[in-house]
Scaffold this motif. Sequence first.
Motif, PDB file in Angstrom:
ATOM      1  N   PHE A 109      68.791  37.378 -31.871  1.00 18.48           N
ATOM      2  CA  PHE A 109      68.810  35.915 -31.870  1.00 18.48           C
ATOM      3  C   PHE A 109      67.930  35.410 -30.749  1.00 18.48           C
ATOM      4  N   PHE A 110      67.192  34.319 -31.031  1.00 24.16           N
ATOM      5  CA  PHE A 110      66.298  33.709 -30.058  1.00 24.16           C
ATOM      6  C   PHE A 110      66.307  32.211 -30.305  1.00 24.16           C
ATOM      7  N   CYS A 111      66.532  31.440 -29.234  1.00 22.82           N
ATOM      8  CA  CYS A 111      66.475  29.984 -29.359  1.00 22.82           C
ATOM      9  C   CYS A 111      65.865  29.399 -28.098  1.00 22.82           C
ATOM     10  N   LEU A 142      67.918  34.733 -25.456  1.00 25.42           N
ATOM     11  CA  LEU A 142      67.520  35.855 -26.306  1.00 25.42           C
ATOM     12  C   LEU A 142      68.604  36.914 -26.241  1.00 25.42           C
ATOM     13  N   PRO A 185      68.261  39.978 -37.632  1.00 19.76           N
ATOM     14  CA  PRO A 185      67.956  38.676 -37.016  1.00 19.76           C
ATOM     15  C   PRO A 185      67.886  37.589 -38.074  1.00 19.76           C
ATOM     16  N   THR A 189      64.837  33.129 -36.069  1.00 18.30           N
ATOM     17  CA  THR A 189      64.536  33.959 -34.907  1.00 18.30           C
ATOM     18  C   THR A 189      63.240  34.733 -35.111  1.00 18.30           C
ATOM     19  N   LYS A 192      60.272  32.349 -34.785  1.00 20.40           N
ATOM     20  CA  LYS A 192      60.012  31.965 -33.406  1.00 20.40           C
ATOM     21  C   LYS A 192      59.317  33.084 -32.649  1.00 20.40           C
TER      22      LYS A 192
END
Length: 274
Positions: A109-111, A142, A185, A189, A192
């Motif tokens: 996960f990435f935001c 992350l 993922p 994610t 990005k």
Amino acid sequence: MHLRNLSALTRSTVVGVFVLLPFVASAEPVLQAFPRAELVQQVAADNADHGVVIGSIRRINNQLRAEREVRAAGDLLRRTWQIPDGHTADEAFRQAKGQLLERPHRVLFFCEGRECGSSSLWANQVLNFSRLYGPEDNQAYLALRLDEQPQRFVAIYSITRGNRRVYLHADEFVPEIPVEEDILPTPATLLKLLQADGVLELPEVVLENAVEQAAQPWVDVLVRMLRSDVRVRVRIDGAGAPALINALQAGGIHAQRLDIGQPDPASGIRITRL
């Protein structure tokens, strides 16, 4: 999913500026500090009941809920650094991310910014350190799994506070029993990461002349990733590139957006933004 916090476990151990406790000898920390950063908190706990957040968070009926999380018992190391003046949160985050991506891994996960949700929730209920609270535009998170021995989940969070001080927080979690669940993922994610780094390395996606059942979930995620931004064109490298391109086209992705690269049987799949 409910996300229980570790406040009873961690806050009682923090005295003064930080507390230095031993970590598991067989699992030395993998993340090195940003140059000249000041360690302002370090907490270690064994046999912790810990949830690694791998999705968006929100509060429902006064309870914190995560869209997805990995929960297990194991050894947890939490560290927070204050980054020297003159350096940005993006610099610190990229330096930490770069270290992690050099190892065998799967990003979960990435935001960034407001898409991460409430900074207050991250600071006070997920990471349990109120100093990490700041404007929501100035945060990034992350979470990934390191695929080595022992298995380890690492999460990093950066924030620039209203007073312009920059902090980087890292959780390193080693489950007592390896987590066998195959967690992919999210499409957002992957997109990005592709936009930020220009390339996706997917060594676990191994294809032959056709897409096997085990690889179909990856195909579905990649189709959704490419559908979410029709402007993106990619080159796909790897021995399974022809099979993957055929599968993506079958999923509705136009051939004009897909270029085939070089076969490399040792690399799995590599997707490069064009």
